[in-house]
Structures are given as structure tokens and as C-alpha cells.
Design a protein around this motif. Structure first.
Motif, mmCIF file in Angstrom:
data_model
loop_
_atom_site.group_PDB
_atom_site.id
_atom_site.type_symbol
_atom_site.label_atom_id
_atom_site.label_comp_id
_atom_site.label_asym_id
_atom_site.label_seq_id
_atom_site.Cartn_x
_atom_site.Cartn_y
_atom_site.Cartn_z
ATOM 1 N N ASP A 180 0.824 -1.220 0.000
ATOM 2 C CA ASP A 180 0.000 0.000 0.000
ATOM 3 C C ASP A 180 0.855 1.265 0.000
ATOM 4 N N HIS A 181 2.170 1.100 -0.146
ATOM 5 C CA HIS A 181 3.074 2.246 -0.218
ATOM 6 C C HIS A 181 3.002 2.846 -1.625
ATOM 7 N N PRO A 182 3.046 4.176 -1.757
ATOM 8 C CA PRO A 182 2.987 4.787 -3.096
ATOM 9 C C PRO A 182 4.029 4.245 -4.064
ATOM 10 N N VAL A 183 5.235 3.912 -3.573
ATOM 11 C CA VAL A 183 6.296 3.393 -4.446
ATOM 12 C C VAL A 183 5.900 2.045 -5.053
ATOM 13 N N ALA A 184 5.057 1.293 -4.334
ATOM 14 C CA ALA A 184 4.608 0.003 -4.862
ATOM 15 C C ALA A 184 3.825 0.171 -6.154
ATOM 16 N N LYS A 185 3.240 1.336 -6.340
ATOM 17 C CA LYS A 185 2.442 1.593 -7.545
ATOM 18 C C LYS A 185 3.263 2.232 -8.661
ATOM 19 N N CYS A 186 4.212 3.097 -8.289
ATOM 20 C CA CYS A 186 4.971 3.803 -9.317
ATOM 21 C C CYS A 186 6.277 3.104 -9.700
ATOM 22 N N GLY A 187 6.738 2.134 -8.894
ATOM 23 C CA GLY A 187 7.934 1.368 -9.259
ATOM 24 C C GLY A 187 9.157 1.743 -8.436
ATOM 25 N N ILE A 237 8.289 -6.297 9.474
ATOM 26 C CA ILE A 237 8.649 -4.903 9.748
ATOM 27 C C ILE A 237 8.331 -4.023 8.541
ATOM 28 N N VAL A 238 8.708 -4.481 7.352
ATOM 29 C CA VAL A 238 8.468 -3.698 6.141
ATOM 30 C C VAL A 238 6.973 -3.563 5.875
ATOM 31 N N ALA A 239 6.206 -4.624 6.094
ATOM 32 C CA ALA A 239 4.759 -4.586 5.836
ATOM 33 C C ALA A 239 4.047 -3.593 6.750
#
Length: 303
Positions: A180-187, A237-239
Motif C-alpha cells: 500500500d506504499h505509493p512506491v509500490a504503484k509507481c515502481g 517490519i516492512v509490511a
């Protein structure tokens, strides 16, 4: 036994000294007293006109002459043994014994559960006594001491003739982030990667890992927010944070929170990680030990 003036028992003593790098342990391996092994070493030195082994803080250090002699003598003894000794077969279905297995965290998490399941079907009377280790060179100490029969981990820092290895598991690095992090969508571009806070897995406590080395070669540096020795805590931790981490693919895929993570190729080229079977040369041809290593290798190949 005497062959052209050479007592073949001296060659057995030499092989044991190369394996153990310790007079007392070599004597135990051969089944003689410590004074008898010391006397054999003295005769070996006289026979070959070389000290062969020098005392050091880490045990007996073989000379160049001893290293040259090591493999030819070991091969000759194995050939003699195969001709003269009728070794009993190991029948796993009927065996009743415990193997001592040294595992680093990764194979304990990724391989051990399914290995135990397969072992229960193939050899129901066989059990495992697992010893954990984190430092790659600790496996050598455990094998030297006879505390374990075989280890699975990253090969030791320095190659030593008495320790044998065989690759069994290969994995690649991935970079993970909460899905759900923005980077997960933009790469995961290099720009995004360097803007994030990072988790570093460092079993040996170092504050600089393989990723940092690769980035440094490009004149770049990441921001470390957390360093910890346990790799399998990292996905959780990352999740649950805005951090990222670069770690082995199976660590992420086997995590209970795996579905909450997005996986990307790291923005820097990283080599695969290869885990090896590691064992002592003194157990190389032992029927039960040989079966165990083959069983682990065959099962690991299924991964």
C-alpha cells in the motif's frame, strides 16, 4: 603394514592430522594415544624431510609440502580402503539414529520443514538434532569439534582442505515494500530506492552490506534506519512501516505477510546467494553420512 620401507600407518596418521589440525583429535580419529600420534608426526617429519605441520594459535598449520602431499595421500588411502574394507550398507528405512545438523537461519526456515516431512516418510527411525549458527566460519568449528555431522549455509570465508562443500540452494535478491506504499504503484526506481529508509540484515553485526557495496561502486549511498541479525523478521517490519529492504526472494515469499508486500528487482545488480552442504572430510565416505548428504541435496533440488 610396511611398503618399501614406508609404514602405511604413518600415511593414515598424516591424513588424520590434515583433517583435524590437532594431535589429540587426530589420535582419537585414528584410535591411538596422543603420544603415539606425536611419535608418528615425528617419524613423518623425518621421512619427508619437512616439518609438515607448524603450531599456531589456530592449531597445526600445514606447510606447503604437507599441502602438496594431502590430496594424493587421501586418494591413495580411500582406494586402499575401498579394496580392503567391506562397508555395510545404510538402509534408511531400518535405521535408528540421530544426525546432528548445523543450520543457518535461511535453510532452517526454507528447507527444514519440508525436509522433516520427507525424512519421516523415507527414514522414520531417523531424527535430527539441529545446531544454529550465524557466522559462516562457525560451521567449520562445529565440524572440527564433531558437534555436527553436516551444515547447510554460506561457504566458509577461507577454503580449507579438510572441509568439503557442495552447492544445494540458490536464491536471488528482491527489494520489498508494503504493497500500500505509493512506491509500490509507481515502481522501484533508483531515485525512489534512495529516498526510502532501509532495513539491513546483518547476521554478523556489520553496518555495511552487499547492497551498500554495489551502491558505493556507483557513488551512491542508502539511508539505513534499522540493522538487525534476523532476516525473517524483516518482511513483517516492512509490511507495517514505510521502510524497504533488499533480501532473498524466498524469505519474502515464505513470510506470513507475503501477500502484503510488493517485490521488485533491486535497482543495482546483485549476485545470487548460494547455500552449500558443508562437511568434514573424515565423514566423506561414511555410508550414513553419504546418504544424509545425498538426501538433503535431492530434496533441496525440489525447491
Amino acid at each position: 603394514m610396511d611398503f618399501h620401507g614406508i609404514d602405511l600407518n604413518l600415511l593414515v596418521a598424516f591424513d588424520a592430522l590434515m583433517n583435524e589440525r590437532n594431535v589429540t583429535r587426530a589420535a582419537t580419529q585414528v584410535g591411538v594415544s596422543q603420544p603415539a600420534m606425536s611419535a608418528a608426526l615425528s617419524r613423518l617429519r623425518q621421512r619427508f624431510g619437512d616439518p609438515l605441520f607448524l603450531r599456531s594459535a589456530d592449531g597445526l598449520l600445514p606447510t606447503a609440502r604437507a599441502r602438496d602431499l594431502s590430496e594424493p595421500i587421501a586418494q591413495a588411502l580411500r582406494q586402499i580402503e575401498s579394496m580392503l574394507v567391506n562397508k555395510p550398507q545404510f538402509v534408511p528405512e531400518k535405521a535408528s539414529l540421530t544426525f546432528k545438523l548445523g543450520l543457518s537461519d535461511y535453510p532452517a526456515f526454507v528447507l527444514l520443514p519440508s525436509l522433516l516431512q520427507a525424512l519421516g516418510k523415507k527414514a522414520p527411525g531417523v531424527s535430527l538434532n539441529v545446531h544454529a549458527f550465524n557466522n559462516r566460519d562457525q560451521a567449520v568449528d562445529l565440524l572440527d569439534a564433531g558437534a555436527i555431522d553436516v551444515a547447510i549455509g554460506v561457504p566458509p570465508t577461507h577454503a580449507v582442505g579438510r572441509i568439503m562443500t557442495h552447492p544445494v540452494i540458490r536464491d536471488e535478491f528482491v527489494t520489498i515494500i508494503a504493497n500500500d506504499h505509493p512506491v509500490a504503484k509507481c515502481g522501484m526506481s533508483m531515485k525512489n530506492y534512495l529516498a526510502l529508509q532501509h532495513v539491513l540484515v546483518s547476521p554478523e553485526g556489520e553496518l555495511y552490506g552487499i547492497v551498500d557495496q554495489a551502491l558505493a561502486q556507483q557513488g551512491k549511498k542508502r539511508k539505513l534506519a534499522l540493522t538487525l541479525p534476523q532476516m525473517f523478521a524483516v518482511p513483517t517490519i516492512v509490511a507495517q512501516t514505510r521502510m524497504t529492504a533488499t533480501l532473498m526472494r524466498r524469505v519474502a515469499l515464505h513470510s506470513p505477510v507475503g501477500r502484503r508486500l510488493a517485490l521488485f528487482p533491486p535497482p543495482v545488480a546483485l549476485p545470487d546467494v548460494v547455500f552449500h552442504l558443508i562437511w568434514h572430510r573424515r565423514s566423506d565416505s561414511h555410508p550414513a553420512q553419504l546418504w544424509l548428504r545425498e538426501f538433503i541435496a535431492e530434496h533441496a533440488a525440489l525447491l
